[in-house]
Motif scaffolding. Structure first.
Motif, short mmCIF file in Angstrom:
data_model
loop_
_atom_site.label_atom_id
_atom_site.label_comp_id
_atom_site.label_asym_id
_atom_site.label_seq_id
_atom_site.Cartn_x
_atom_site.Cartn_y
_atom_site.Cartn_z
N THR B 99 0.83 -1.22 0.00
CA THR B 99 0.00 0.00 0.00
C THR B 99 0.85 1.26 0.00
N ALA B 100 1.96 1.25 0.76
CA ALA B 100 2.80 2.44 0.82
C ALA B 100 3.35 2.75 -0.57
N PHE B 101 3.83 1.71 -1.26
CA PHE B 101 4.38 1.91 -2.60
C PHE B 101 3.31 2.44 -3.54
N ARG B 102 2.12 1.87 -3.45
CA ARG B 102 1.04 2.31 -4.33
C ARG B 102 0.69 3.76 -4.10
N LYS B 103 0.61 4.10 -2.82
CA LYS B 103 0.29 5.49 -2.50
C LYS B 103 1.36 6.43 -3.07
N ALA B 104 2.62 6.05 -2.82
CA ALA B 104 3.73 6.87 -3.29
C ALA B 104 3.72 6.98 -4.82
N ALA B 105 3.47 5.84 -5.48
CA ALA B 105 3.48 5.85 -6.95
C ALA B 105 2.35 6.72 -7.48
N VAL B 106 1.15 6.57 -6.89
CA VAL B 106 0.01 7.36 -7.36
C VAL B 106 0.28 8.85 -7.14
N ASN B 107 0.79 9.19 -5.94
CA ASN B 107 1.08 10.60 -5.66
C ASN B 107 2.10 11.16 -6.64
N THR B 108 3.19 10.42 -6.84
CA THR B 108 4.24 10.91 -7.74
C THR B 108 3.70 11.05 -9.15
N LEU B 109 2.94 10.05 -9.57
CA LEU B 109 2.40 10.07 -10.93
C LEU B 109 1.45 11.24 -11.11
N SER B 110 0.54 11.45 -10.15
CA SER B 110 -0.43 12.52 -10.33
C SER B 110 0.27 13.87 -10.28
N PHE B 111 1.32 13.96 -9.45
CA PHE B 111 2.09 15.21 -9.44
C PHE B 111 2.73 15.45 -10.80
N SER B 112 3.37 14.40 -11.35
CA SER B 112 4.04 14.57 -12.64
C SER B 112 3.05 14.91 -13.74
N LEU B 113 1.88 14.25 -13.70
CA LEU B 113 0.89 14.48 -14.76
C LEU B 113 0.42 15.93 -14.77
N VAL B 114 0.36 16.56 -13.61
CA VAL B 114 -0.07 17.95 -13.57
C VAL B 114 1.10 18.89 -13.86
N SER B 115 2.25 18.62 -13.21
CA SER B 115 3.31 19.61 -13.25
C SER B 115 4.09 19.61 -14.57
N VAL B 116 4.26 18.44 -15.20
CA VAL B 116 5.07 18.40 -16.42
C VAL B 116 4.44 19.20 -17.56
N PRO B 117 3.14 18.97 -17.88
CA PRO B 117 2.56 19.80 -18.95
C PRO B 117 2.60 21.28 -18.61
N LEU B 118 2.30 21.60 -17.34
CA LEU B 118 2.36 23.01 -16.94
C LEU B 118 3.76 23.57 -17.15
N ALA B 119 4.77 22.80 -16.76
CA ALA B 119 6.15 23.27 -16.90
C ALA B 119 6.48 23.52 -18.36
N VAL B 120 6.02 22.64 -19.24
CA VAL B 120 6.33 22.81 -20.67
C VAL B 120 5.63 24.04 -21.22
N VAL B 121 4.33 24.13 -20.98
CA VAL B 121 3.55 25.21 -21.58
C VAL B 121 3.98 26.57 -21.02
N LEU B 122 4.09 26.65 -19.69
CA LEU B 122 4.42 27.95 -19.10
C LEU B 122 5.81 28.42 -19.49
N SER B 123 6.78 27.49 -19.54
CA SER B 123 8.11 27.94 -19.89
C SER B 123 8.17 28.37 -21.36
N MET B 124 7.35 27.70 -22.20
CA MET B 124 7.31 28.13 -23.60
C MET B 124 6.72 29.54 -23.70
#
Lengths: 310, 327
Positions: B99-124
């Motif tokens: 469960t700990a791994f799943r929680k960590a993976a889900v959190n990291t993934l959801s963070f990346s899914l939000v922050s990566v597109p934002l980082a690309v678009v905003l920096s452009m």
């Protein structure tokens, strides 16, 4: 190398009147200025707060740090007052850090002693390897280079497990070497430098050869001088990366007295918030100085890093 | 319209003319004297030197990364380091069920899914803003780059002041009648770290986009303008095509950096943060503490596989989209 040459002439032809164009520029500038302010503010605030006396810090921010310890002794206001300018400029924080609590200076020294060898030796190893990648040809070289890129792109969550394992085998776990050695062989600098060295015109190398220069001489007298600025930009990038490290010491060092300041700063406790901002400021001085002195090199280095293929 | 260019001005070129080639006259002499035998020799034999150069780095990478990684693959498939009974995928099944791994993976993934597109678009967008002819461009560039050079540990205090329950942000929001939010100890925590991530990383990405924008051949844009292309047409049909390799690269880079947001989270909240901030690196740290090689190695390898898959996809995409631009 980065300049701005596009839109204005284009927009004029496109029919925007001069007035509208000026207005647009004004709006964009204001927008950029606002953004710039947000980017700069946290840094400036940290610096400004480092000139507050301990009692002023306690009065302003006590509410935050009191939560970590029961029964704080000083007066603590419920609200937090973020201040740009201290009521009274005071060097007491710096005085305390420099002369009264040497703990922080030791941690600063820990950071230096970890980061400087990594930067120097990573560059030394990498410039040799990059030269090899620039000169060699063939399938084998491409495979090795690809492996380097993959290793470079792996997050710490992956690479720290192998690093830990090797440190355990070599018996260097919980010593500085456990952090320094993997740092030296991280392929980032190799990747960046070989992209740069590949741009050295072949005719230069050929000419040197005809003059009777050996490979070693070509490396030292032709290649290195041409890469001077590139080496500098890579050094800045590597330095900032490791000056900032948190993951590696947490896992590879269990003795907290070896921790660099980048990890230790967060463990400042209530009794010492009076000097926290000064320590934070001191810690950013080396990187900020590099930035001020070498911004153009930094920008150049970043621009080179674009594109995985090289 | 097929856009073809030779890669002009693709990052600072080293101009042969700028550098003095030692003893030019001598080259002529050698040719005239026709020491053809020795000449051929010097040209052909690269010698062992380049291979020697590669050696230190190669040995280091082998020792610290490749060989232990292979051992980890082995560890991830045995039941424990002493018994060494082969269990194949059992450890992977365990880790996925953890469960700990799943929680960590889900959190990291959801963070990346939000922050990566934002980082690309905003920096452009930032790069395009600086690419317009606004005044003070170099000052703006400096201030956008500045966060990158400030160690995370140094600004953590200020972040605490801002995002604390009694902090500045809540104070400010109270003016608009918004209720107090305990930013770092609630589900809103992800918002905070997205902000911190963007603050730190936009500058670097912006420089990459600026240099890419700079490499778009001016004549093509000019021609398009003369033929009456609108701003949007020019952006989507011309600029975006030239920027596509950079977009790919910035995406990969942001993805890798998004795994490093652990730093901010750890420095702000420690080993055991609020649930929504529990990252993969937290999981690894806490697993390292009671050295469970099976858990560690299978988790590391799972992540490596995911990374290789993502990077591989990016490589293929870069090859596919990049080809007609790079020429």
């Amino acid at each position: 190398m980065i300049s701005s040459k596009t839109s204005v002439s284009v927009k004029r032809r496109h029919g925007l009147s001069k007035k509208a164009q000026k207005l647009l520029m004004g709006v964009l500038t204001v927008f950029a200025a606002a953004a710039a302010l947000i980017f700069l503010l946290p840094t400036i605030l940290t610096m400004a707060n480092s000139f507050m006396s301990a009692s002023e810090i306690n009065a302003n921010y006590g509410a935050i740090f009191s939560t970590t310890e029961e029964g704080g002794k000083t007066f603590i206001s419920e609200k937090i007052n973020l201040k740009f300018i201290p009521d009274m400029v005071s060097f007491s924080q710096y005085y305390t850090v420099l002369f009264k609590s040497p703990d922080y200076l030791f941690k600063f020294w820990n950071s230096v002693i970890l980061v400087v060898p990594i930067v120097i030796f990573q560059l030394a190893v990498a410039s040799l390897a990059a030269y090899a990648f620039a000169r060699l040809k063939g399938r084998l070289k491409e495979i090795i280079f690809f492996v380097y890129v993959v290793v470079m792109l792996m997050p710490y969550q992956v690479t720290l497990v192998p690093n830990y394992l090797v440190s355990d085998w070599l018996g260097i776990l919980n010593t500085r070497a456990a952090v320094i050695l993997p740092g030296i062989f991280t392929p980032f600098a190799v990747f960046l430098l070989s992209k740069i060295m590949r741009r050295i015109p072949f005719s230069l190398i050929e000419a040197a050869k005809l003059d009777g220069a050996g490979e070693f001489q070509i490396f030292v007298h032709v290649c290195m001088p041409l890469c001077k600025s590139a080496l500098f930009s890579v050094a800045i990038l590597v330095f900032i990366d490791y000056w900032n490290m948190v993951e590696q010491p947490l896992i590879l060092l269990s003795d907290t007295s070896l921790y660099p300041l980048s990890v230790f700063l967060s463990q400042i406790n209530t009794g010492e918030i009076g000097l926290a901002f000064a320590v934070a400021t001191i810690y950013m001085i080396p990187t900020l100085l590099m930035f001020l002195y070498g911004e153009d090199y930094l920008v150049e280095g970043i621009a080179y890093s674009g594109g995985i293929k090289g | 319209m097929k856009l073809k260019t030779n890669r002009q001005g693709d990052a600072p070129k080293i101009d042969a003319k700028q550098y003095k080639i030692p003893k030019m006259s001598k080259i002529k002499n050698t040719k005239e004297k026709r020491h053809s035998g020795s000449l051929k020799k010097t040209l052909k034999s690269d010698g062992a030197f380049p291979y020697l150069c590669l050696l230190p780095s190669l040995i280091g990478v082998m020792i610290f990364f490749i060989i232990p990684f292979c051992v980890i693959i082995y560890y991830s498939m045995v039941d424990n380091p002493i018994n060494k009974e082969f269990v194949f995928l059992q450890n992977y099944i365990n880790i996925i069920k953890n469960t700990a791994f799943r929680k960590a993976a889900v959190n990291t993934l959801s963070f990346s899914l939000v922050s990566v597109p934002l980082a690309v678009v905003l920096s452009m967008l930032l790069a395009m803003l600086l690419d317009c002819k606004i005044p003070f461009v170099s000052q703006f560039r400096t201030s956008f780059l500045c966060p990158m050079m400030v160690p995370v540990a140094s600004v953590v205090l200020i972040w605490q002041v801002i995002f604390h329950y009694n902090g500045v942000l809540n104070d400010f929001l109270a003016n608009f009648g918004v209720d107090k939010i305990d930013w770092l100890k609630s589900t809103k925590g992800q918002v905070v770290i997205v902000v911190l991530f963007l603050w730190k990383n936009l500058g670097y990405n912006m420089i990459l986009f600026l240099s890419a924008l700079n490499n778009i051949p001016k004549d093509i844009v000019e021609v398009a303008t003369l033929e009456g292309a609108g701003v949007f047409y020019k952006f989507f049909r011309i600029k975006l095509r030239y920027l596509s390799p950079t977009i790919m690269f910035v995406t990969v880079l942001s993805l890798i950096n998004s795994f490093k947001v652990f730093r901010e989270v750890y420095l702000l909240t420690g080993d055991y943060p609020f649930d929504s901030l529990y990252m993969l690196q937290h999981f690894m740290n806490n697993t390292f503490r009671n050295i469970d090689y099976q858990k560690l190695s299978s988790a590391a390898i799972l992540m490596a596989i995911v990374m290789v898959a993502i990077i591989g996809a990016m490589f293929i995409a870069e090859n596919k989209f990049g080809e007609d631009v790079e020429g």
